[in-house]
Design an enzyme around this catalytic site. Sequence first.
Site, PDB file in Angstrom:
ATOM      1  N   ARG A  40       0.829  -1.298   0.175  1.00 25.43           N
ATOM      2  CA  ARG A  40      -0.095  -0.015   0.039  1.00 25.43           C
ATOM      3  C   ARG A  40       0.701   1.145  -0.236  1.00 25.43           C
ATOM      4  O   ARG A  40       1.634   1.253   0.969  1.00 25.43           O
ATOM      5  CB  ARG A  40      -0.769  -0.050   1.263  1.00 25.43           C
ATOM      6  CG  ARG A  40      -1.784   1.135   1.310  1.00 25.43           C
ATOM      7  CD  ARG A  40      -2.746   0.843   2.685  1.00 25.43           C
ATOM      8  NE  ARG A  40      -3.714   1.831   2.738  1.00 25.43           N
ATOM      9  CZ  ARG A  40      -3.908   2.884   3.587  1.00 25.43           C
ATOM     10  NH1 ARG A  40      -2.768   3.139   4.258  1.00 25.43           N
ATOM     11  NH2 ARG A  40      -4.954   3.652   3.441  1.00 25.43           N
ATOM     12  N   SER A 113     -12.850  -3.194  -0.771  1.00 26.45           N
ATOM     13  CA  SER A 113     -13.075  -2.743   0.828  1.00 26.45           C
ATOM     14  C   SER A 113     -14.576  -2.103   0.716  1.00 26.45           C
ATOM     15  O   SER A 113     -15.218  -1.509  -0.212  1.00 26.45           O
ATOM     16  CB  SER A 113     -12.240  -1.236   0.779  1.00 26.45           C
ATOM     17  OG  SER A 113     -10.991  -1.779   1.256  1.00 26.45           O
ATOM     18  N   LYS A 142      -5.431   5.427   8.442  1.00 19.94           N
ATOM     19  CA  LYS A 142      -6.039   5.791   7.163  1.00 19.94           C
ATOM     20  C   LYS A 142      -6.569   7.047   7.363  1.00 19.94           C
ATOM     21  O   LYS A 142      -6.866   7.680   8.334  1.00 19.94           O
ATOM     22  CB  LYS A 142      -7.012   4.694   7.119  1.00 19.94           C
ATOM     23  CG  LYS A 142      -7.764   4.895   5.738  1.00 19.94           C
ATOM     24  CD  LYS A 142      -9.083   4.039   5.388  1.00 19.94           C
ATOM     25  CE  LYS A 142      -9.321   4.093   3.934  1.00 19.94           C
ATOM     26  NZ  LYS A 142     -10.719   3.295   3.964  1.00 19.94           N
TER      27      LYS A 142
HETATM   28  N1  3NM Z   1      -8.776   0.345   5.549  1.00 13.00           N
HETATM   29  P1  3NM Z   1      -4.725  -0.435  11.233  1.00 13.00           P
HETATM   30  S1  3NM Z   1      -9.148   0.858   7.920  1.00 13.00           S
HETATM   31  C1  3NM Z   1      -6.233   0.470   5.001  1.00 13.00           C
HETATM   32  O1  3NM Z   1     -11.895   0.730   6.831  1.00 13.00           O
HETATM   33  C2  3NM Z   1      -7.617   0.506   5.827  1.00 13.00           C
HETATM   34  O2  3NM Z   1     -11.145  -0.065   4.885  1.00 13.00           O
HETATM   35  C3  3NM Z   1      -9.565   0.563   6.105  1.00 13.00           C
HETATM   36  O3  3NM Z   1      -4.594  -0.018   9.596  1.00 13.00           O
HETATM   37  C4  3NM Z   1     -10.964   0.392   6.136  1.00 13.00           C
HETATM   38  O4  3NM Z   1      -4.429  -1.816  11.276  1.00 13.00           O
HETATM   39  C5  3NM Z   1      -7.510   0.768   7.416  1.00 13.00           C
HETATM   40  O5  3NM Z   1      -3.231   0.307  11.533  1.00 13.00           O
HETATM   41  C6  3NM Z   1      -6.361   0.990   8.236  1.00 13.00           C
HETATM   42  O6  3NM Z   1      -5.460   0.089  11.760  1.00 13.00           O
HETATM   43  C7  3NM Z   1      -5.889  -0.270   8.661  1.00 13.00           C
END
Ligand code: 3NM
Length: 209
Positions: A40, A113, A142
């Site tokens: 990413r 997503s 994010k």
């Molecule tokens: N997408 P972490 S939350 C890349 O809700 C991403 O679709 C999300 O990172 C979504 O594990 C997210 O540090 C971040 O929370 C995930």
Amino acid sequence: MILFPRLYAILDSSAHESTQGLLAFADALIASGCTLLQYRNKGGNARVMLEQATQLRRLSRAGVPTPHVRLIMNDRADLCVAAEFDGVHVGQDDLSPESVRKIIGPDRWLGVSTHNPEQLREADLTSADYLAVGPVFATSSKNNPDPVVGLEGVRRARQLTRKPLVAIGGINRANAASAIEAGADSVAVISDLIRDPRKSAEEFFRVLR
Ligand code: 3NM
């Protein structure tokens, strides 16, 4: 139906100061048994992305005969094909699943997503191989995240699809099992792998068994 790994590690380029750091991080994850990794890079420099992705691909094919490591490209179907990745993951503002499918062909994995039941229902009708639901918990990885869906959001999503379901957003070693219990097949993680990827991944595998 594909057999989906329990842990889906996300390599976020912004968490690493250099390509070497990114590669060392990937190497540690692969060494600890991680077989599904997403690259990413929201910075969006296509040349840097292709260079890093190509190096990740090389790394994943090198060394001991580990089980096949799948590399998924975030957002960019063109770079997925160029770097010989195994799939693409798109969000709601990226190319549509069907447009991506045309580019990557029938065999590569396609993930989508989703952040609410409506998006999940819609994504379920596409040729996506797996769906993500999130953010399950609060996340700082994010920009402008959608509202937290909680474990209830995972349960609801589970009722709406038979595709493999990935829980994402604020997942850590302490709460990962609860996401699986709520119906997720896998957890996608950025932050809780960063400090000590090897130890962290091993602990994830332990709690996700
Ligand atoms: N997408 P972490 S939350 C890349 O809700 C991403 O679709 C999300 O990172 C979504 O594990 C997210 O540090 C971040 O929370 C995930």
